[in-house]
Design a protein around this motif. Structure first.
Motif, PDB file in Angstrom:
ATOM      1  N   MET A  64       0.857  -1.177   0.000  1.00  0.00           N
ATOM      2  CA  MET A  64       0.000   0.000   0.000  1.00  0.00           C
ATOM      3  C   MET A  64       0.903   1.240   0.000  1.00  0.00           C
ATOM      4  N   SER A  65       0.605   2.176  -0.900  1.00  0.00           N
ATOM      5  CA  SER A  65       1.407   3.399  -0.962  1.00  0.00           C
ATOM      6  C   SER A  65       1.140   4.275   0.262  1.00  0.00           C
ATOM      7  N   VAL A  66       2.018   5.223   0.491  1.00  0.00           N
ATOM      8  CA  VAL A  66       1.864   6.137   1.621  1.00  0.00           C
ATOM      9  C   VAL A  66       0.552   6.910   1.492  1.00  0.00           C
ATOM     10  N   LEU A  67       0.239   7.384   0.284  1.00  0.00           N
ATOM     11  CA  LEU A  67      -1.010   8.122   0.090  1.00  0.00           C
ATOM     12  C   LEU A  67      -2.231   7.250   0.357  1.00  0.00           C
ATOM     13  N   ASP A  68      -2.195   6.016  -0.134  1.00  0.00           N
ATOM     14  CA  ASP A  68      -3.314   5.104   0.124  1.00  0.00           C
ATOM     15  C   ASP A  68      -3.485   4.885   1.620  1.00  0.00           C
ATOM     16  N   HIS A  69      -2.380   4.708   2.303  1.00  0.00           N
ATOM     17  CA  HIS A  69      -2.449   4.516   3.755  1.00  0.00           C
ATOM     18  C   HIS A  69      -3.030   5.751   4.443  1.00  0.00           C
ATOM     19  N   LEU A  70      -2.548   6.937   4.064  1.00  0.00           N
ATOM     20  CA  LEU A  70      -3.045   8.166   4.681  1.00  0.00           C
ATOM     21  C   LEU A  70      -4.537   8.365   4.417  1.00  0.00           C
ATOM     22  N   PHE A  71      -4.963   8.088   3.178  1.00  0.00           N
ATOM     23  CA  PHE A  71      -6.375   8.265   2.848  1.00  0.00           C
ATOM     24  C   PHE A  71      -7.264   7.174   3.433  1.00  0.00           C
ATOM     25  N   SER A  72      -6.668   6.115   3.939  1.00  0.00           N
ATOM     26  CA  SER A  72      -7.472   5.090   4.608  1.00  0.00           C
ATOM     27  C   SER A  72      -7.870   5.531   6.014  1.00  0.00           C
ATOM     28  N   ILE A  73      -7.262   6.593   6.507  1.00  0.00           N
ATOM     29  CA  ILE A  73      -7.613   7.143   7.819  1.00  0.00           C
ATOM     30  C   ILE A  73      -8.770   8.115   7.605  1.00  0.00           C
ATOM     31  N   GLY A  74      -9.961   7.719   8.043  1.00  0.00           N
ATOM     32  CA  GLY A  74     -11.193   8.463   7.752  1.00  0.00           C
ATOM     33  C   GLY A  74     -11.127   9.931   8.113  1.00  0.00           C
ATOM     34  N   SER A  75     -10.640  10.262   9.311  1.00  0.00           N
ATOM     35  CA  SER A  75     -10.610  11.668   9.725  1.00  0.00           C
ATOM     36  C   SER A  75      -9.658  12.482   8.858  1.00  0.00           C
ATOM     37  N   LEU A  76      -8.542  11.895   8.456  1.00  0.00           N
ATOM     38  CA  LEU A  76      -7.597  12.602   7.587  1.00  0.00           C
ATOM     39  C   LEU A  76      -8.193  12.798   6.198  1.00  0.00           C
ATOM     40  N   ARG A  77      -8.836  11.757   5.675  1.00  0.00           N
ATOM     41  CA  ARG A  77      -9.470  11.848   4.353  1.00  0.00           C
ATOM     42  C   ARG A  77     -10.535  12.951   4.346  1.00  0.00           C
ATOM     43  N   LYS A  78     -11.358  13.003   5.392  1.00  0.00           N
ATOM     44  CA  LYS A  78     -12.394  14.038   5.478  1.00  0.00           C
ATOM     45  C   LYS A  78     -11.789  15.427   5.550  1.00  0.00           C
TER      46      LYS A  78
END
Length: 101
Positions: free
Chosen positions: A1-15
Motif C-alpha cells: 500500500m502506498s503512503v497516500l493510500d495509507h493516509l487516505f485510509s484514515i477516515g478523519s484525515l481523508r475528510k
C-alpha cells in the motif's frame, strides 16, 4: 500500500483533506473558465455522446453527468444538483435533459 493510500485510509484525515481541498481549488480557479470539478467518466468503447462544440472541451466531465442523469427521465421534473463544481453540470443538464427547474 502506498503512503497516500495509507493516509487516505484514515477516515478523519481523508475528510479533512476533502473539506480543505475543494475550497482551496475553487479559490485558485477563481476567474478561470473551469465549469466542472468532477473526475470525469469514459467507457470502453467510448460513450460517443453528441456535444455542442462549446461543450467539447468538457467532454469527459459531461459524460459523468450524462451517465448519472440519464438513468431516469428528467424532462419536466424539478432537479437539484448539489454543489458539484462551478455550475457546468447544472447548465448541461438544463440545456440537454430539459428539467422544469
Amino acid at each position: 500500500m502506498s503512503v497516500l493510500d495509507h493516509l487516505f485510509s484514515i477516515g478523519s484525515l481523508r475528510k479533512a483533506v476533502w473539506r480543505l481541498w475543494y475550497p482551496f481549488l475553487t479559490r485558485r480557479l477563481q476567474g478561470e473558465e473551469v465549469l466542472f470539478l468532477n473526475y470525469a467518466f469514459e467507457t470502453n468503447p467510448p460513450v460517443g455522446l453528441r456535444l455542442d462544440p462549446g461543450d467539447e472541451p468538457n467532454r469527459a466531465c459531461i459524460q459523468l453527468y450524462h451517465h448519472v442523469a440519464s438513468q431516469v427521465e428528467l424532462r419536466g421534473k424539478a432537479v437539484l444538483e448539489v454543489s458539484c463544481g462551478h455550475g457546468g453540470g447544472a447548465s448541461w443538464i438544463t440545456r440537454t435533459l430539459q428539467p422544469a427547474s
